[in-house]
Write an enzyme that holds these catalytic residues in place. Sequence first.
Site, PDB file in Angstrom:
ATOM      1  CD  GLU A  86      -3.238   0.547   0.438  1.00  0.00           C
ATOM      2  OE1 GLU A  86      -3.122  -0.442  -0.316  1.00  0.00           O
ATOM      3  OE2 GLU A  86      -4.287   1.192   0.565  1.00  0.00           O
ATOM      4  CG  ASP A  87       1.570   2.794   3.221  1.00  0.00           C
ATOM      5  OD1 ASP A  87       0.583   3.138   2.552  1.00  0.00           O
ATOM      6  OD2 ASP A  87       1.532   2.559   4.430  1.00  0.00           O
TER       7      ASP A  87
END
Length: 497
Positions: free
Chosen positions: A77-78
């Site tokens: 996600e990051d």
Amino acid sequence: MNNLGLNDILNSLREPTEERRKLITEAFNFAVKAHTGQKRRSGEDYVQHPIAVAKILAEIGMRSKTISAALLHDIPEDTQTTLKEIEEKFGKEIAGMVDGVTKLGRIKLRGSHEEYFLENLRKMFLAMATDIRVIIIKLADRLHNMQTLEFNPPDKQLRIAHETMEVFAPIANRLGMGEIKAKLQDLAFKFLDEENYNKVKQLEEKNYKEREQYLNKAIRELREEIEKGGIKVMEIHGRAKSIYSLYLKLKERDMDINRVYDLAAVRIIVPEVADCYEALGIVHKKYRPMIGRIKDYISLPKPNGYQSIHTTVFGPDGKILEIQIRTQKMHNEAEFGIAAHWIYSEQKKKKNWKDYFFRKKPALPEKELEWVRQLQEWQSEIGRDNKEFMEGLRIDFFKNHIFAFTPRGDIIDLPEDATPVDFAYAIHGEVGNHTIGAKANNNIVPLDYKIQNGEVIEILTSKDRKTPNGDWLKFVKTSVAKSHIRRELRKENSTKQ
Ligand code: MN
């Protein structure tokens, strides 16, 4: 703030074989590299967060694969590193857990206080996690986020605290994870109602010194008495009530702390179930029991699987004292719930927890039954408030339901094989009528695409499209979509004629 390192995880590991240490070390290095340069709002390196989560999981006895997945959980996600790269390096099982955590992370509670919505959210958590370890990682993730919540802006603090109280703590409770539940509640309580939090904390602290001396005296007397009776006391300690559970008790008792009977409690851990009952007899010979306050949760466990014997007695100096008696196994399960099963089931084959759940004739080992029962309880609780849902519960709850997200993180609940057109009509009739295309996880997909559980669906609309396409009726799955399409087509036909 103290920086955590690899050894903080390895030192918490239950059975640190060479192989396990190696796996965790690799995941650790992978995470450090992937999160390089990223900071948290607190100013510390981002990687401190997955390390802290991994440490929490090691402490409750989770295995090296779960701990590794925790180290990797925020990478897809990051960071620039993809899930595919994780899978190539660490295999399907770990990547699957990371993927599950990522998907659960997309779910956000948005302002709604409705009980139905909250229940939906909780059930979705269970339905979406194909692997129960995903939920356990998610709970540890939330616990660490709560521990560092002060660094967020106030509105976000409130949202996250509310979500923690309404969704995460009940899930931890349902899974029998008492310790994590209590920590989540206390942290959330502080942000949601600081005034009462401080009030209860002060009351508790004022009482503390006196209570501690008293408990020590009781512990001494009890240990002596029980050992004289020939029972081995494996452990005996005073237990502190969590701030939030004390608050709930105080509310029932007009905030009068002298009327809370289980404020002081002693926990006795003995080897066998039979010893629990024998110890109870010894306790009652020493201290007079209060009538009607003996609770045998061993023969009649709480719905979430909790087992112990509770009794309230007139302890030293005639003061009221609660005593809890349990075995070591019961103790671990009360603290760690489902996670405790990983402590016991060392080399067990990997199994899908849903297989257990849907098996008609449960032929399960005792340990597994424990948490299957917890899940059943959960399901029956969901059903009680929702008749319609109850109907389809057994057949299609997990199997034939999927959950998809809007790009904003709202949840759309759909039947299996639902298409973007179903999704569009589930949002709003007008959205459906103007649909011209769709994206699933950012990729363009055809309108008859079968949505997969957890996908983010974006509906492309155009004002130029005035009516739905009659061909859509061939593939839509929901009655909402069908009736909308039919109605619009009828309208169109009547204006043409
Ligand atoms: Mn996280």
